[in-house]
Enzyme design. Structure first.
Site, PDB file in Angstrom:
ATOM      1  N   LEU A  93       0.893  -1.393   0.049  1.00  0.00           N
ATOM      2  CA  LEU A  93      -0.148  -0.104  -0.022  1.00  0.00           C
ATOM      3  C   LEU A  93       0.955   1.175   0.106  1.00  0.00           C
ATOM      4  CD1 LEU A  93      -2.929   1.154   0.431  1.00  0.00           C
ATOM      5  CD2 LEU A  93      -2.332   0.836   2.999  1.00  0.00           C
ATOM      6  N   HIS A 106      -6.539   8.083  -4.359  1.00  0.00           N
ATOM      7  CA  HIS A 106      -7.631   6.981  -4.076  1.00  0.00           C
ATOM      8  C   HIS A 106      -6.637   5.855  -3.727  1.00  0.00           C
ATOM      9  CE1 HIS A 106     -11.582   5.285  -4.930  1.00  0.00           C
ATOM     10  NE2 HIS A 106     -11.090   4.351  -3.987  1.00  0.00           N
ATOM     11  N   LEU A 107      -6.515   5.593  -2.258  1.00  0.00           N
ATOM     12  CA  LEU A 107      -5.597   4.448  -1.803  1.00  0.00           C
ATOM     13  C   LEU A 107      -6.106   3.031  -2.491  1.00  0.00           C
ATOM     14  CD1 LEU A 107      -6.653   2.284   0.787  1.00  0.00           C
ATOM     15  CD2 LEU A 107      -6.932   4.409   1.918  1.00  0.00           C
ATOM     16  N   HIS A 108      -5.025   2.195  -2.477  1.00  0.00           N
ATOM     17  CA  HIS A 108      -5.368   0.780  -3.011  1.00  0.00           C
ATOM     18  C   HIS A 108      -4.108  -0.077  -2.614  1.00  0.00           C
ATOM     19  CE1 HIS A 108      -3.359   3.456  -6.111  1.00  0.00           C
ATOM     20  NE2 HIS A 108      -2.793   2.197  -6.605  1.00  0.00           N
ATOM     21  N   PHE A 109      -4.605  -1.119  -2.340  1.00  0.00           N
ATOM     22  CA  PHE A 109      -3.348  -2.374  -2.441  1.00  0.00           C
ATOM     23  C   PHE A 109      -2.796  -2.943  -3.582  1.00  0.00           C
ATOM     24  CE2 PHE A 109      -5.284  -2.168   2.038  1.00  0.00           C
ATOM     25  CZ  PHE A 109      -3.947  -2.694   2.884  1.00  0.00           C
TER      26      PHE A 109
END
Length: 152
Positions: A93, A106-109
């Site tokens: 992340l 926009h956070l994302h793994f």
């Protein structure tokens, strides 16, 4: 080069109508999060696990959104294991541009399957990225494993 030279989307690439899921290679969607193939993968099966909520910081997610996101992260790792049998995985992340986030709003793994002897080093040594399967083929190979996830 397509990404580097191409026109950049003005809107968030993760905030789209679910009607576009297949075209955007979404493998699974819940009410709070979704999984999609990375359009510019490091290896076959490189996926992104994304909260529906548009936020840059994981600590701003509600408890319900956080739990849904991390549950889908865990389920995605199981689906990758079942479909591709990788020898390992990188799970990450990146929060903020300086931390390596290409999409920092926009956070994302990222989940990157890895195999002994894979060629992931090529991008570092030779500025070359080699993918041995087309994105559409990877999507079709992974989709049954994600459809088989128990939606408890």
């Amino acid at each position: 080069m397509q990404y580097i030279r191409g026109k950049k989307e003005e809107s968030c690439i993760f905030c789209f109508d679910p009607e576009e899921d297949q075209a955007r290679h979404v493998l699974r969607r819940t009410s709070r999060a979704f999984v999609m193939l990375n359009k510019y993968p490091y290896t076959n099966g490189h996926i992104l696990v994304v909260p529906k909520t548009h936020t840059a910081q994981i600590q701003t997610l509600t408890q319900d959104d956080y739990h849904a996101l991390t549950r889908l992260l865990r389920e995605s790792m199981l689906a990758l294991e079942n479909a591709l049998s990788p020898h390992g995985m990188n799970v990450g992340l990146n929060l903020g541009n300086v931390a390596g986030a290409g999409i920092d709003s926009h956070l994302h793994f990222h989940i990157v399957p890895r195999w002994s002897g894979d060629h992931n080093y090529m991008a570092v040594c030779s500025e070359v990225r080699m993918i041995n399967q087309h994105l559409d083929e990877t999507y079709q190979e992974l989709l049954p494993a994600f459809e088989a996830i128990d939606s408890r």
